[in-house]
Design an enzyme around this catalytic site. Structure first.
Site, PDB file in Angstrom:
ATOM      1  N   HIS A 295      41.921  24.971  31.898  1.00 61.93           N
ATOM      2  CA  HIS A 295      41.101  23.880  32.451  1.00 61.93           C
ATOM      3  C   HIS A 295      41.966  22.629  32.663  1.00 61.93           C
ATOM      4  CE1 HIS A 295      37.163  21.495  32.478  1.00 61.93           C
ATOM      5  NE2 HIS A 295      38.084  20.558  32.395  1.00 61.93           N
ATOM      6  N   GLU A 296      42.799  22.294  31.664  1.00 57.92           N
ATOM      7  CA  GLU A 296      43.600  21.064  31.757  1.00 57.92           C
ATOM      8  C   GLU A 296      44.744  21.215  32.759  1.00 57.92           C
ATOM      9  OE1 GLU A 296      42.210  18.574  30.587  1.00 57.92           O
ATOM     10  OE2 GLU A 296      40.811  19.678  29.306  1.00 57.92           O
TER      11      GLU A 296
ATOM     12  N   GLY B 218      39.841  18.270  25.468  1.00 57.10           N
ATOM     13  CA  GLY B 218      41.064  18.156  26.241  1.00 57.10           C
ATOM     14  C   GLY B 218      40.932  17.013  27.227  1.00 57.10           C
TER      15      GLY B 218
ATOM     16  N   HIS C 180      43.550  20.580  36.166  1.00 59.62           N
ATOM     17  CA  HIS C 180      43.456  19.158  36.521  1.00 59.62           C
ATOM     18  C   HIS C 180      44.781  18.648  37.093  1.00 59.62           C
ATOM     19  CE1 HIS C 180      39.509  17.784  35.330  1.00 59.62           C
ATOM     20  NE2 HIS C 180      39.618  18.238  34.100  1.00 59.62           N
TER      21      HIS C 180
ATOM     22  N   GLN D 234      42.750  12.368  34.814  1.00 60.53           N
ATOM     23  CA  GLN D 234      41.396  11.933  34.438  1.00 60.53           C
ATOM     24  C   GLN D 234      41.358  10.478  33.986  1.00 60.53           C
ATOM     25  OE1 GLN D 234      40.609  15.567  31.816  1.00 60.53           O
ATOM     26  NE2 GLN D 234      38.602  15.035  32.628  1.00 60.53           N
TER      27      GLN D 234
ATOM     28  N   CYS E 186      33.241  18.965  31.588  1.00 61.63           N
ATOM     29  CA  CYS E 186      34.416  18.158  31.911  1.00 61.63           C
ATOM     30  C   CYS E 186      34.016  16.688  31.848  1.00 61.63           C
ATOM     31  CB  CYS E 186      34.901  18.516  33.315  1.00 61.63           C
ATOM     32  SG  CYS E 186      36.363  17.602  33.823  1.00 61.63           S
ATOM     33  N   LEU E 187      34.849  15.863  31.222  1.00 54.30           N
ATOM     34  CA  LEU E 187      34.519  14.433  31.108  1.00 54.30           C
ATOM     35  C   LEU E 187      34.458  13.761  32.477  1.00 54.30           C
ATOM     36  CD1 LEU E 187      36.673  13.393  28.002  1.00 54.30           C
ATOM     37  CD2 LEU E 187      34.256  14.029  28.075  1.00 54.30           C
TER      38      LEU E 187
HETATM   39 NI    NI Z   1      38.093  18.479  32.728  1.00 52.93          NI
END
Ligand code: NI
Length: 176
Positions: free
Chosen positions: A143-144, A48, A147, A53, A101-102
């Site tokens: 999670h997304e 995701g 963000h 991000q 998480c990236l």
């Molecule tokens: Ni993330």
């Protein structure tokens, strides 16, 4: 185009992202952004990616769970694009499982999430969509969406002692 991923500490990750005007979804700029988000997610093997991000404070996220990416029994989720998402939990219950998480590279931690939810959003064609998601699918959505509200998974952890670097996580194993 592969975009630069914001890492924890960049203020954009802590801002509340702005809703996208529905009439803006079909614009070439927005379609290009969505394509680049998908390319960036694939490049870094994410399941995701949310627009903040990639330094864009707008309510957009993309997700895709390939078959077998996680537990062998995790059902795959096709490539999806969600704009202005709203989620409603459909379980009282939360379950803990590992997340990364990236924007927080090379760490894993146990995060509680609702096990079932309803997602309402617009797709990349500007059509309203409604999805009922469970398990890992519901986890990625939470999670997304976090963000887009300026939260990261670390904020949701009940106990920071499960945090591990990826290398040690693999070396010393986890509960599953
Ligand atoms: Ni993330």
């Amino acid at each position: 185009m592969i975009l630069k991923v914001a890492r924890l500490g960049h203020p954009v990750l802590r801002q509340v992202a702005k809703p996208v005007p529905v009439e803006a979804i079909s614009t070439p700029a927005m379609q290009q952004l969505i394509d680049s988000m998908i390319e960036t997610m694939h490049e870094y093997d994410g399941v995701g990616l949310a627009a903040p991000q990639v330094h864009v404070s707008q309510q957009i996220f993309v997700m895709e769970v390939p078959a077998g990416v996680r537990h062998s029994q995790t059902p795959p989720v096709p490539l999806s694009v969600y704009i202005n998402p709203q989620i409603t939990p459909l379980s009282e219950e939360q379950a803990e499982d590992w997340e990364g998480c990236l924007s927080i590279p090379d760490l894993r931690g146990l995060v509680p999430r609702y096990t079932r939810l309803r997602l309402r959003a617009y797709d990349r064609e500007g059509k309203p969509v409604e999805v009922i998601a469970e398990g890992f699918h519901a986890r990625v959505i939470q999670h997304e969406v976090d963000h887009l509200q300026g939260h990261v998974y670390l904020d949701r952890m009940r106990d920071l002692r499960s945090l591990a670097f990826l290398e040690e996580f693999i070396k010393y194993g986890s509960a599953d």
